[in-house]
Structures are given as C-alpha cells and as structure tokens.
Design an enzyme around this catalytic site. Structure first.
Site, PDB file in Angstrom:
ATOM      1  CE1 TYR A  37      64.300  45.312  63.222  1.00 58.01           C
ATOM      2  CE2 TYR A  37      62.848  47.225  63.172  1.00 58.01           C
ATOM      3  CZ  TYR A  37      63.647  46.309  62.510  1.00 58.01           C
ATOM      4  OH  TYR A  37      63.808  46.394  61.149  1.00 58.01           O
ATOM      5  CB  SER A 119      61.859  50.843  54.413  1.00 55.81           C
ATOM      6  OG  SER A 119      62.321  49.513  54.413  1.00 55.81           O
ATOM      7  CD  GLN A 141      65.686  50.581  51.744  1.00 48.28           C
ATOM      8  OE1 GLN A 141      64.657  50.452  52.405  1.00 48.28           O
ATOM      9  NE2 GLN A 141      66.484  49.563  51.454  1.00 48.28           N
ATOM     10  CE1 TYR A 143      68.001  47.048  53.332  1.00 50.13           C
ATOM     11  CE2 TYR A 143      65.735  46.820  54.060  1.00 50.13           C
ATOM     12  CZ  TYR A 143      67.037  47.197  54.300  1.00 50.13           C
ATOM     13  OH  TYR A 143      67.373  47.722  55.515  1.00 50.13           O
ATOM     14  CB  THR A 169      69.898  49.908  51.569  1.00 43.60           C
ATOM     15  OG1 THR A 169      69.159  51.113  51.763  1.00 43.60           O
ATOM     16  CG2 THR A 169      70.690  49.582  52.830  1.00 43.60           C
ATOM     17  NE  ARG A 178      70.558  44.603  62.603  1.00 47.02           N
ATOM     18  CZ  ARG A 178      69.743  45.145  61.708  1.00 47.02           C
ATOM     19  NH1 ARG A 178      68.437  45.144  61.928  1.00 47.02           N
ATOM     20  NH2 ARG A 178      70.216  45.695  60.609  1.00 47.02           N
ATOM     21  CE  LYS A 251      70.258  54.427  54.682  1.00 45.90           C
ATOM     22  NZ  LYS A 251      70.192  53.144  55.374  1.00 45.90           N
ATOM     23  CG  HIS A 275      71.725  49.808  58.213  1.00 44.52           C
ATOM     24  ND1 HIS A 275      71.390  49.578  56.903  1.00 44.52           N
ATOM     25  CD2 HIS A 275      70.631  49.453  58.932  1.00 44.52           C
ATOM     26  CE1 HIS A 275      70.151  49.105  56.845  1.00 44.52           C
ATOM     27  NE2 HIS A 275      69.668  49.022  58.057  1.00 44.52           N
ATOM     28  CG  ASP A 306      72.326  57.268  57.521  1.00 38.81           C
ATOM     29  OD1 ASP A 306      73.268  56.544  57.882  1.00 38.81           O
ATOM     30  OD2 ASP A 306      71.320  56.813  56.939  1.00 38.81           O
ATOM     31  CB  SER A 307      75.385  56.451  60.942  1.00 43.69           C
ATOM     32  OG  SER A 307      74.814  55.537  59.995  1.00 43.69           O
ATOM     33  N   GLY A 308      73.920  58.548  63.451  1.00 44.78           N
ATOM     34  CA  GLY A 308      74.279  59.236  64.674  1.00 44.78           C
ATOM     35  C   GLY A 308      73.795  60.670  64.768  1.00 44.78           C
ATOM     36  N   GLY A 329      67.475  58.797  61.482  1.00 45.45           N
ATOM     37  CA  GLY A 329      66.752  57.545  61.700  1.00 45.45           C
ATOM     38  C   GLY A 329      66.031  57.508  63.030  1.00 45.45           C
ATOM     39  NE  ARG A 330      69.120  52.887  66.574  1.00 42.36           N
ATOM     40  CZ  ARG A 330      70.226  52.795  65.843  1.00 42.36           C
ATOM     41  NH1 ARG A 330      70.798  53.883  65.342  1.00 42.36           N
ATOM     42  NH2 ARG A 330      70.767  51.620  65.589  1.00 42.36           N
TER      43      ARG A 330
HETATM   44  C1  FNR Z   1      66.893  51.232  59.840  1.00 38.23           C
HETATM   45  N1  FNR Z   1      67.642  51.487  58.696  1.00 38.23           N
HETATM   46  C2  FNR Z   1      67.172  51.041  57.477  1.00 38.23           C
HETATM   47  N2  FNR Z   1      67.845  51.347  56.336  1.00 38.23           N
HETATM   48  C3  FNR Z   1      67.366  50.963  55.124  1.00 38.23           C
HETATM   49  O1  FNR Z   1      67.988  51.263  54.121  1.00 38.23           O
HETATM   50  N3  FNR Z   1      66.194  50.248  55.050  1.00 38.23           N
HETATM   51  C4  FNR Z   1      65.475  49.895  56.136  1.00 38.23           C
HETATM   52  O2  FNR Z   1      64.429  49.264  56.031  1.00 38.23           O
HETATM   53  C5  FNR Z   1      65.983  50.266  57.406  1.00 38.23           C
HETATM   54  N4  FNR Z   1      65.323  49.928  58.545  1.00 38.23           N
HETATM   55  C6  FNR Z   1      65.729  50.436  59.755  1.00 38.23           C
HETATM   56  C7  FNR Z   1      64.975  50.174  60.903  1.00 38.23           C
HETATM   57  C8  FNR Z   1      65.336  50.756  62.116  1.00 38.23           C
HETATM   58  C9  FNR Z   1      64.491  50.497  63.325  1.00 38.23           C
HETATM   59  C10 FNR Z   1      66.474  51.592  62.192  1.00 38.23           C
HETATM   60  C11 FNR Z   1      66.863  52.265  63.479  1.00 38.23           C
HETATM   61  C12 FNR Z   1      67.242  51.813  61.080  1.00 38.23           C
HETATM   62  C13 FNR Z   1      68.833  52.343  58.752  1.00 38.23           C
HETATM   63  C14 FNR Z   1      68.453  53.820  58.598  1.00 38.23           C
HETATM   64  O3  FNR Z   1      68.026  54.092  57.301  1.00 38.23           O
HETATM   65  C15 FNR Z   1      69.646  54.756  58.875  1.00 38.23           C
HETATM   66  O4  FNR Z   1      70.744  54.384  58.092  1.00 38.23           O
HETATM   67  C16 FNR Z   1      70.056  54.785  60.353  1.00 38.23           C
HETATM   68  O5  FNR Z   1      68.944  54.678  61.200  1.00 38.23           O
HETATM   69  C17 FNR Z   1      70.803  56.063  60.636  1.00 38.23           C
HETATM   70  O6  FNR Z   1      71.300  56.067  61.924  1.00 38.23           O
HETATM   71  P1  FNR Z   1      70.569  56.781  63.184  1.00 38.23           P
HETATM   72  O7  FNR Z   1      70.067  58.137  62.698  1.00 38.23           O
HETATM   73  O8  FNR Z   1      69.448  55.865  63.584  1.00 38.23           O
HETATM   74  O9  FNR Z   1      71.669  56.848  64.174  1.00 38.23           O
END
Ligand code: FNR
Length: 378
Positions: A37, A119, A141, A143, A169, A178, A251, A275, A306-308, A329-330
């Site tokens: 996940y 979140s 954040q 949704y 978001t 996915r 976002k 994301h 973000d992202s990466g 994130g991760r």
């Molecule tokens: C997310 N992301 C995310 N974004 C958001 O706005 N609400 C959420 O609930 C979640 N949940 C979520 C779960 C998991 C397991 C991941 C990995 C990511 C996206 C997150 O906020 C962010 O945009 C990315 O994770 C950034 O990329 P990196 O840093 O993981 O590469």
C-alpha cells in the site's frame, strides 16, 4: 556527529540512514499488505520512476570559501515559522503501518517543530491527533466530500482542534488503478481503517440509517460514495473559504493554467504534487512541473512541492527551483513501520541533518541563498 559519537559506545542507528535502502529494510518489518500500500503507485509505476529521475537531471554546483559554518534553515511557510521548510505530507490509514499510527507521527513531528498534515483518512480522530501533537504545528488535509454539511462539519472540527492551515487534495477525487492493492484485493478503508474522523462525525452520522457501530460496512460504503467520484469545480472553492479562517492550499497542481486558476480563486498556496505517482500513471514528473509554475505564479502565492523527495540534496534542488517548502511522504512512513514514533523521528532527523550538511557543503549560508545559480541541468 551524534551518530558517530554513539558509535564509540557501540550503538548504531535503529535502522538504516540510507534513503535508498529505507523501503527495502521497512519491507522486512511491515506486513505485505501495508508495504505494498505504501510503496505502490499507479499503473506501471512510470510516474513514480519519473519523479525520481527528474531529481537526477538537476545537479548542485558547490561553491567554496563562502563561510557557511553557520546555516539558517528556518523558513516562513504560509505564515508559520518553521525550523526547516519541510512538512510531513498527509498520509492516510497509518494504523496499517504501526499500531500507534498518527499519534506516533504527531509526537515525532511536534518534537521537531515540523507540521504534520493530518489526512482526512486518519486512523485516529482529528481531536485525538491534535492532543498528541501538543503545541506542534497542525495542518489539516481535506478529501472534499460531496456533502456540504459533512465538509463544513469536518472543517469546523479541525479549526476547533487548533489546525491552522487547510490543504485540499484535488487529485484523488477517485482512486487510481493501483495494481499492488488490486492484486491483493486490498483497500484498507473498506474495513473502516482510516475512517475514524468521518465515522465520529455528527454530520456524517446524520446521513446514516444505522450507526456505524451496528453496521460498519454500510457506513464505510456511504463514506466512500461521498468522497469518490465527486464533481467539485473551481466555482465551489468559495464554500471552503467561508468555512475556513486560515490559509488554504490546493494540493495536486501540475499544470500552469491550474496554478493560475488557483491564484484567481484566491487561495494562499498550492502544492505541486502528483501524489507520489499514486494517481496518474505516465504523468509528468512533479519536479518537471515545478519551474514553469513558479515562474507563472510564484510571486503571487506560495508554491510548495512534493513527490519524490528523499534526500537533503533533493530538498535543495526543489527549493532552488522555487519551492517555498517540500512535503515528504513515504520515507517517514517507512520509519513509522520500523519503530513507531522513534522511527519517524529517526528518518526526519536524518533528513534535516542531510539538508543542513548539503547546504553547508554547497556553500550556502541559508536556504534563502538557493536559486537558479545553485543548479545546472545535466
Ligand atoms: C499518500 N498521499 C496522500 N495524500 C493526501 O492528500 N491524503 C492522503 O490521505 C494520502 N495518503 C497517502 C498514503 C500513502 C501510503 C502515501 C505513500 C501517500 C500522498 C502524499 O501526501 C504525498 O503527496 C506523496 O506521498 C509524496 O510523494 P513521496 O514523498 O511519497 O514520493
């Protein structure tokens, strides 16, 4: 130096300090479902790979004899004074990663003074996480649910619980393809995981025929129907403004025209984000989207990224390309999987130390000195 000094006494870090090995080492301690996940992305994973490759196309150019012995990493982000321009990206359903979930993350973030962006899909309620974060900075954040009473109720609860900044978001109005989750037929929300906030919400409960305690599945399906397949438009943003007193950030922006629309809509900031490659397979790398957006709107709203992001050098690159701050994130989620609160702190402290060292060794005395001159395209 702290790590090396501990090493004199025979103590090594709780788990790796190498960002490229973090995912693999977390895999050994997380359940397969949770690992997939977190690690997974949309479709073939092309966007996730592109996010990383884009960082490699920029290279830092170190400067010498600049007296960078003392660095200023603090930053003001949407009115908040932060020790570094780093925030914890919103990550849902943290209970599948570690039983302490968002409470552990909130404590670790607060100890470092970094904002945790909570979140909507949290395993603990807005109020519980607020209590765990003490006097640490709190962002929420959203949704954006299809029902306006529920939306207003969530925002009201978040404000009352002391969350200052709203991050909306936009890129997840329906879940992407996915494969890792599909192959396991695994969607944590369907068990009620990650839905503590809506399930405890009076406006949401008023929509149900039977309370969630008696029929969890129906409640969960009702929630899923409220926040997937939603048809919000730019014209509805004033509703959020009416129900939120502090800064609002959108976002998931990747297109320059959407960034301009965000300015027109009167929001305070955007997060250039895909994301983490979890939504659109084959999308542009988020870092590639950043420079044109900064040149179009960077003087009118705050542009976060973000992202990466994995290393101090990555943070320098994003800031040099005009980001006000980065979300991560991760990496810290893997830390959570490893060791709960201590694991999140270990990852974040490592990242902040790496950021500071990268600033020093490239000859910058502060993040304000980062700019186009700090980089070359390779
Ligand atoms: C997310 N992301 C995310 N974004 C958001 O706005 N609400 C959420 O609930 C979640 N949940 C979520 C779960 C998991 C397991 C991941 C990995 C990511 C996206 C997150 O906020 C962010 O945009 C990315 O994770 C950034 O990329 P990196 O840093 O993981 O590469």
């Amino acid at each position: 130096s702290e790590i090396y000094l501990h090493g004199l006494g025979g103590t090594t870090p709780p788990f790796t300090t190498d960002p490229t090995r973090l995912a693999d080492s977390a895999r050994e301690v997380m359940t397969p479902q949770a690992y997939d996940y977190v690690a997974g992305g949309a479709g073939s994973g092309a966007t996730m790979a592109a996010n990383r490759a884009a960082f490699d196309r920029w290279r830092l150019v170190p400067r010498m004899l600049t007296d960078a012995t003392r660095r200023e990493t603090s930053a003001t982000v949407l009115g908040a004074e932060l020790p570094a321009p780093v925030l914890l990206a919103p990550v849902g359903v943290q209970s599948i990663v570690h039983p302490d979930a968002e409470l552990a993350t909130a404590r670790a973030a607060a100890a470092l003074g970094l904002p945790m962006i909570l979140s909507t899909a949290s395993s603990h309620t807005i109020e519980e996480v607020a209590a765990a974060s003490g006097d640490g900075p709190r962002w929420f954040q959203l949704y954006w649910p299809a029902d306006s009473d529920v939306t207003a109720s969530l925002l009201n609860r978040a404000q009352k619980a002391g969350y200052t900044t709203l991050v909306v978001t936009l890129d997840t109005w329906t879940l992407a393809w996915r494969p890792r989750d599909l192959d396991r037929a695994y969607l944590p929300f369907l068990t009620g995981e990650g839905l503590a906030t809506p399930l405890s919400d009076p406006a949401f409960r008023a929509l149900l025929d039977t309370p969630p305690e008696d029929d969890l599945l129906s409640a969960v399906l009702r929630w899923v129907s409220l926040f997937t397949g939603t048809d919000h438009s730019w014209s509805q943003l004033p509703f959020l403004r009416e129900h939120w007193d502090g800064p609002i950030v959108l976002k998931g922006i990747q297109h320059v025209d959407d960034a301009r629309r965000a300015v027109d809509a009167g929001v305070d900031g955007i997060v250039v984000s895909n994301h983490g490659g979890r939504q659109v397979d084959g999308a542009i790398a988020s870092l590639e989207a950043l420079p044109p957006i900064v040149s179009a709107v960077g003087d009118r709203i705050e542009v976060l990224f973000d992202s990466g992001v994995r290393t101090g050098a990555d943070i320098l690159k994003a800031l040099a390309l005009g980001a006000r701050a980065v979300l991560v994130g991760r990496p810290w989620v893997y830390g959570l999987g490893h060791a709960g609160e201590e694991g999140v702190r270990h990852v974040l402290r490592g990242l902040l130390a790496d950021l500071d060292l990268s600033l020093a060794l490239t000859g910058h005395r502060g993040i304000a000195e980062l700019g186009p001159d700090s980089l070359r395209r390779s």
